[in-house]
Scaffold this motif. Structure first.
Motif, PDB file in Angstrom:
ATOM      1  N   ARG A  78       0.838  -1.212   0.000  1.00 35.35           N
ATOM      2  CA  ARG A  78       0.000   0.000   0.000  1.00 35.35           C
ATOM      3  C   ARG A  78       0.872   1.261   0.000  1.00 35.35           C
ATOM      4  NH1 ARG A  78      -5.226  -1.040   0.413  1.00 35.35           N
ATOM      5  NH2 ARG A  78      -5.948  -2.986   1.382  1.00 35.35           N
ATOM      6  N   GLU A  79       1.923   1.229   0.788  1.00 34.74           N
ATOM      7  CA  GLU A  79       2.793   2.403   0.856  1.00 34.74           C
ATOM      8  C   GLU A  79       3.481   2.657  -0.475  1.00 34.74           C
ATOM      9  OE1 GLU A  79       5.801   4.287   4.150  1.00 34.74           O
ATOM     10  OE2 GLU A  79       5.920   2.118   3.789  1.00 34.74           O
ATOM     11  N   ARG A  80       3.989   1.605  -1.083  1.00 35.81           N
ATOM     12  CA  ARG A  80       4.677   1.791  -2.375  1.00 35.81           C
ATOM     13  C   ARG A  80       3.714   2.229  -3.478  1.00 35.81           C
ATOM     14  NH1 ARG A  80       7.571   2.198   0.731  1.00 35.81           N
ATOM     15  NH2 ARG A  80       9.230   0.823   1.480  1.00 35.81           N
ATOM     16  N   LEU A  81       2.519   1.680  -3.484  1.00 38.66           N
ATOM     17  CA  LEU A  81       1.549   2.094  -4.508  1.00 38.66           C
ATOM     18  C   LEU A  81       1.234   3.584  -4.382  1.00 38.66           C
ATOM     19  CD1 LEU A  81      -0.890  -0.961  -4.483  1.00 38.66           C
ATOM     20  CD2 LEU A  81       0.709  -0.336  -6.287  1.00 38.66           C
ATOM     21  N   ARG A  82       1.121   4.065  -3.153  1.00 43.75           N
ATOM     22  CA  ARG A  82       0.894   5.510  -2.951  1.00 43.75           C
ATOM     23  C   ARG A  82       2.077   6.331  -3.444  1.00 43.75           C
ATOM     24  NH1 ARG A  82      -1.270   3.744   2.075  1.00 43.75           N
ATOM     25  NH2 ARG A  82       0.701   4.261   3.126  1.00 43.75           N
ATOM     26  N   ILE A  87       3.542  -2.644  -9.248  1.00 42.58           N
ATOM     27  CA  ILE A  87       3.495  -3.907  -8.509  1.00 42.58           C
ATOM     28  C   ILE A  87       4.676  -4.802  -8.866  1.00 42.58           C
ATOM     29  CG2 ILE A  87       1.978  -4.982 -10.217  1.00 42.58           C
ATOM     30  CD1 ILE A  87       2.056  -5.620  -6.395  1.00 42.58           C
ATOM     31  N   ASP A  88       5.093  -4.833 -10.136  1.00 45.16           N
ATOM     32  CA  ASP A  88       6.228  -5.679 -10.495  1.00 45.16           C
ATOM     33  C   ASP A  88       7.512  -5.180  -9.846  1.00 45.16           C
ATOM     34  OD1 ASP A  88       5.828  -3.456 -12.332  1.00 45.16           O
ATOM     35  OD2 ASP A  88       7.558  -4.219 -13.434  1.00 45.16           O
ATOM     36  N   GLU A  89       7.618  -3.867  -9.646  1.00 45.73           N
ATOM     37  CA  GLU A  89       8.793  -3.305  -8.980  1.00 45.73           C
ATOM     38  C   GLU A  89       8.771  -3.610  -7.482  1.00 45.73           C
ATOM     39  OE1 GLU A  89       9.291   0.496 -12.037  1.00 45.73           O
ATOM     40  OE2 GLU A  89       7.939   0.618 -10.320  1.00 45.73           O
ATOM     41  N   ILE A  90       7.574  -3.616  -6.904  1.00 44.49           N
ATOM     42  CA  ILE A  90       7.437  -3.985  -5.493  1.00 44.49           C
ATOM     43  C   ILE A  90       7.876  -5.433  -5.288  1.00 44.49           C
ATOM     44  CG2 ILE A  90       5.780  -4.333  -3.605  1.00 44.49           C
ATOM     45  CD1 ILE A  90       4.104  -2.073  -4.877  1.00 44.49           C
TER      46      ILE A  90
END
Length: 375
Positions: A78-82, A87-90
């Motif tokens: 959730r933090e990275r999406l914000r 998603i592939d980088e996460i």
């Protein structure tokens, strides 16, 4: 095969030393996944620490929790999406961290008297953890994606309705123009549409949103499709009504006309693209129910005593008016003999006391029949 308590505890304690692992892991993640250069250092460090503690807990307990319970994956995703990370980088950043932890386990194994077979078992646990983390992250991403899509659709709908109803501020209008790339200086049509009878809403919706090479921004609202388009839509399987060609600031007038054209076009019960030019006076009929009721009583009331013959008279009137008041053409369109048609029309004139040569009567009959046929 897992190591016994003492040896495993020694390995986990050394693995779980955050100070030893934090900065090298942060550096490796940023090197392997460059987009993480834009992620604040403290935010990245916190996730590295969480994941290190997660891995240590899994190794200590000898089991991987169900994906739904891997809260660390939800927090980080959730933090990275914000922060705008894909998603592939996460997933890639997490794999970097897990690979580093696995390497560290292999390095520490000899020092902790962990056998190769035991080290392999511990490494397998970490692979399972990676799968659980990825599953949870994917679920969070899917939910986030749906939430974002719904919010975007709602924002688009509110902006379009605001433009059509004239309720937006100048600033909000300008923001929408930029966001949706609306040709603000070009004239546009307001549009109002719906499927015909049991037609499919999605077909009408997609058709309007792909108007040739022109601009189109159409949204669903109250069982209809409404919006703005830069050119006339192609033929449609539904009922499509357009307003006047107007600049964005005057779109409320165009939409008002489109809704009135739509109300009249629905009465026809036929598919197509309709405009004021196409329907002309018929657009006024839905707004004048009292006049329509008066004309029905005036011209249909006297026919009630004729029972079944009254319907034949109405059929003759309709054909007569549709065929430009040509007796031969009207008779052929039903079809009946021309004398039969003349008799029915004469009977109508006698029962109602009106003349079909009277211009007012012709106008009133055209109005009454359009309203009558659409009921």
């Amino acid at each position: 095969m897992y190591a016994d308590g003492a040896r495993l505890q020694w390995l986990v304690e050394r693995l779980d030393r955050v100070d030893d692992q934090l900065e090298p892991t942060v550096a490796e993640v940023r090197r392997e996944v460059p987009v993480y250069d834009s992620v604040p250092r403290d935010s990245l460090a916190e996730s590295v620490e969480r994941n290190l503690h997660l891995a240590a807990r899994v190794l200590r307990e000898g089991r991987v929790p169900p994906a739904r319970d891997v809260w660390e994956a939800e927090v980080s995703t959730r933090e990275r999406l914000r922060q705008g990370v894909r998603i592939d980088e996460i997933m890639g950043a997490f794999r970097v961290q897990m690979a580093r932890i696995q390497r560290r386990v292999v390095e520490l194994a000899p020092e902790c008297d962990i056998t190769p077979a035991e080290a392999l078992a511990l490494s397998s646990l970490l692979w399972e953890l990676g799968d659980a983390f990825s599953t949870k992250a994917a679920t969070v991403y899917r939910d986030h994606d749906i939430t974002v899509a719904v919010a975007e659709q709602q924002a688009r709908t509110e902006w379009v309705l605001g433009v059509l109803r004239g309720t937006l501020s100048t600033a909000d209008t300008h923001r929408g123009v930029q966001r949706y790339r609306v040709p603000a200086d070009a004239p546009l049509y307001a549009v109002c549409a719906s499927p015909l009878h049991d037609g499919r809403f999605d077909q009408v919706f997609r058709g309007l949103n792909s108007v040739g090479t022109g601009f189109a921004l159409v949204v669903p609202s109250e069982g209809r499709c409404v919006g703005i388009v830069s050119q006339l839509p192609p033929d449609s399987a539904g009922v499509v009504a357009i307003g006047s060609l107007s600049v964005l600031e005057e779109m409320t007038s165009s939409f008002d006309l489109a809704t009135r054209v739509f109300a009249a076009a629905q009465r026809l019960g036929l598919p197509g693209v309709f405009s004021l030019e196409k329907l002309t006076w018929r657009v006024a009929i839905p707004q004048q129910p009292e006049l329509s009721a008066f004309l029905r009583e005036k011209y249909l009331g006297p026919l009630e005593s004729e029972r079944g013959f009254g319907a034949l008279v109405v059929e003759a009137l309709r054909a007569y008016l549709l065929q430009g008041r040509s007796i031969p053409k009207a008779a052929a369109s039903i079809p009946v003999h021309v004398n039969t048609l003349r008799y029915r029309l004469a009977r109508f004139e006698m029962l109602t006391g009106c003349s079909l040569d009277d211009s007012d009567a012709v106008v009133e009959l055209s109005w009454m029949l359009f309203d009558y046929d659409s009921r």
